[in-house]
Scaffold this active site. Structure first.
Site, mmCIF file in Angstrom:
data_model
loop_
_atom_site.group_PDB
_atom_site.id
_atom_site.type_symbol
_atom_site.label_atom_id
_atom_site.label_comp_id
_atom_site.label_asym_id
_atom_site.label_seq_id
_atom_site.Cartn_x
_atom_site.Cartn_y
_atom_site.Cartn_z
ATOM 1 N N GLN A 87 44.195 37.978 64.449
ATOM 2 C CA GLN A 87 43.053 37.719 63.565
ATOM 3 C C GLN A 87 42.171 36.599 64.120
ATOM 4 O O GLN A 87 42.661 35.530 64.466
ATOM 5 C CB GLN A 87 43.496 37.318 62.161
ATOM 6 N N CYS A 116 38.944 35.333 53.252
ATOM 7 C CA CYS A 116 38.944 33.970 52.699
ATOM 8 C C CYS A 116 37.610 33.632 52.039
ATOM 9 O O CYS A 116 37.587 33.135 50.914
ATOM 10 C CB CYS A 116 39.284 32.958 53.791
ATOM 11 N N ASN A 175 46.551 43.486 48.836
ATOM 12 C CA ASN A 175 47.096 42.145 48.986
ATOM 13 C C ASN A 175 46.918 41.351 47.694
ATOM 14 O O ASN A 175 45.902 41.472 47.026
ATOM 15 C CB ASN A 175 46.384 41.422 50.149
ATOM 16 N N GLY A 176 47.956 40.548 47.362
ATOM 17 C CA GLY A 176 47.849 39.664 46.212
ATOM 18 C C GLY A 176 49.067 39.661 45.320
ATOM 19 O O GLY A 176 49.395 40.691 44.724
ATOM 20 N N ALA A 199 51.929 37.332 51.866
ATOM 21 C CA ALA A 199 51.890 36.003 52.490
ATOM 22 C C ALA A 199 52.970 35.121 51.876
ATOM 23 O O ALA A 199 54.064 34.989 52.411
ATOM 24 C CB ALA A 199 50.502 35.383 52.330
ATOM 25 N N ARG A 200 52.663 34.511 50.714
ATOM 26 C CA ARG A 200 53.589 33.549 50.111
ATOM 27 C C ARG A 200 54.946 34.149 49.784
ATOM 28 O O ARG A 200 55.968 33.468 49.871
ATOM 29 C CB ARG A 200 52.955 32.940 48.860
#
Length: 276
Positions: A87, A116, A175-176, A199-200
């Site tokens: 990325q 972002c 995503n989320g 991600a997290r």
């Protein structure tokens, strides 16, 4: 830029187009680009636990092109690190192209960070229009985070991701707020997307995609082996362990572990408390 100190088989996937995965009809499980965190050692770990596709942290294309030091520090890979997406953040097409040419032999694709600053718009038709424009330029797939720029901890708009997917011909990744394999499967079904990006959830539990509800001790052991063998800097090594052990340590244990300041101290702690 290459690191071969972990013994791995030659990755034939490097020659393949990830689109094949997205067209398989199976859930594609993706490790998100995470600044400081989704580096080679962590990618190696999540691949052991059923992650299908990994992204590098975001790399500033201008610095990457102009500085050998930046290239060596920002991008490290090895033969087993695939399929891999690199990325970049860029506002200059020429610099982005130059950066892509540098990493092309070592990657399966190039990603442009639009999420972002952008995310979805309150007026969803504007987001659909933007995605269609991206598709028209020839992008292979897009990832959609289901919140607006102003939203931080509010529920993810999976319905919005579903609408975007329905208006696209190329693959879409959702995503989320995905923290378990069951949640990943549910989001995949609800949105009709081709895969999910986490991600997290993976920081807290790198074995998430393997169906583990919390980080198993064997995963912590694997992280220690991989991180030490790849020469991971102490701050990164320790920070990942802090995330992984969040659910399995008491408040008092966290205070002690988080205050450790050396690799040897961490290894002694893990050995004394968990037999690792």
């Amino acid at each position: 830029m290459k690191s071969d100190c972990i013994k791995t088989i030659v990755c034939q996937e490097r020659k393949k187009d990830p689109i094949e995965m997205f067209c398989s009809g199976q859930l594609v499980k993706v490790c998100a680009p995470m600044v400081r965190y989704s580096k080679l050692a962590f990618r190696t770990l999540v691949r052991k636990y059923n992650c299908d596709l990994c992204y590098t942290p975001m790399i500033v294309a201008a610095d990457f092109v102009r500085s050998l030091k930046a290239r060596d520090s920002e991008f490290t890979t090895n033969q087993g690190d695939c399929p891999l997406i690199v990325q970049f953040a860029a506002n200059d097409a020429r610099l982005l192209s130059d950066a892509a040419r540098i990493v092309y032999p070592y990657a399966n694709g190039i990603d442009i960070n639009c999420g972002c600053p952008q995310r979805i718009h309150d007026d969803l038709t504007r987001t659909v229009d933007l995605c269609r424009k991206a598709e028209a330029t020839g992008v292979s797939w897009i990832t959609v985070h289901g919140r607006t720029v102003e939203e931080r901890h509010q529920p993810v708009h999976y319905d919005a991701i579903k609408i975007i997917k329905e208006n696209m011909s190329i693959p879409v990744i959702a995503n989320g707020d995905i923290r378990t394999l069951k949640e990943a499967e549910n989001v995949w079904q609800i949105t009709g997307t081709n895969g999910v990006m986490v991600a997290r959830g993976l920081l807290a539990n790198p074995a998430m995609f393997d169906g583990c509800e919390e980080t198993p001790l064997r995963c912590i052991w694997d992280w220690v082996d991989i991180a030490l063998e790849l020469g991971t800097p102490y701050m990164c090594f320790h920070q990942h362990l802090m995330y992984m052990m969040e659910k399995i340590t008491s408040r008092q244990e966290k205070r002690v572990f988080n205050a450790l300041s050396s690799t040897s101290a961490v290894l002694d702690y893990l050995t004394n408390h968990y037999g690792i």
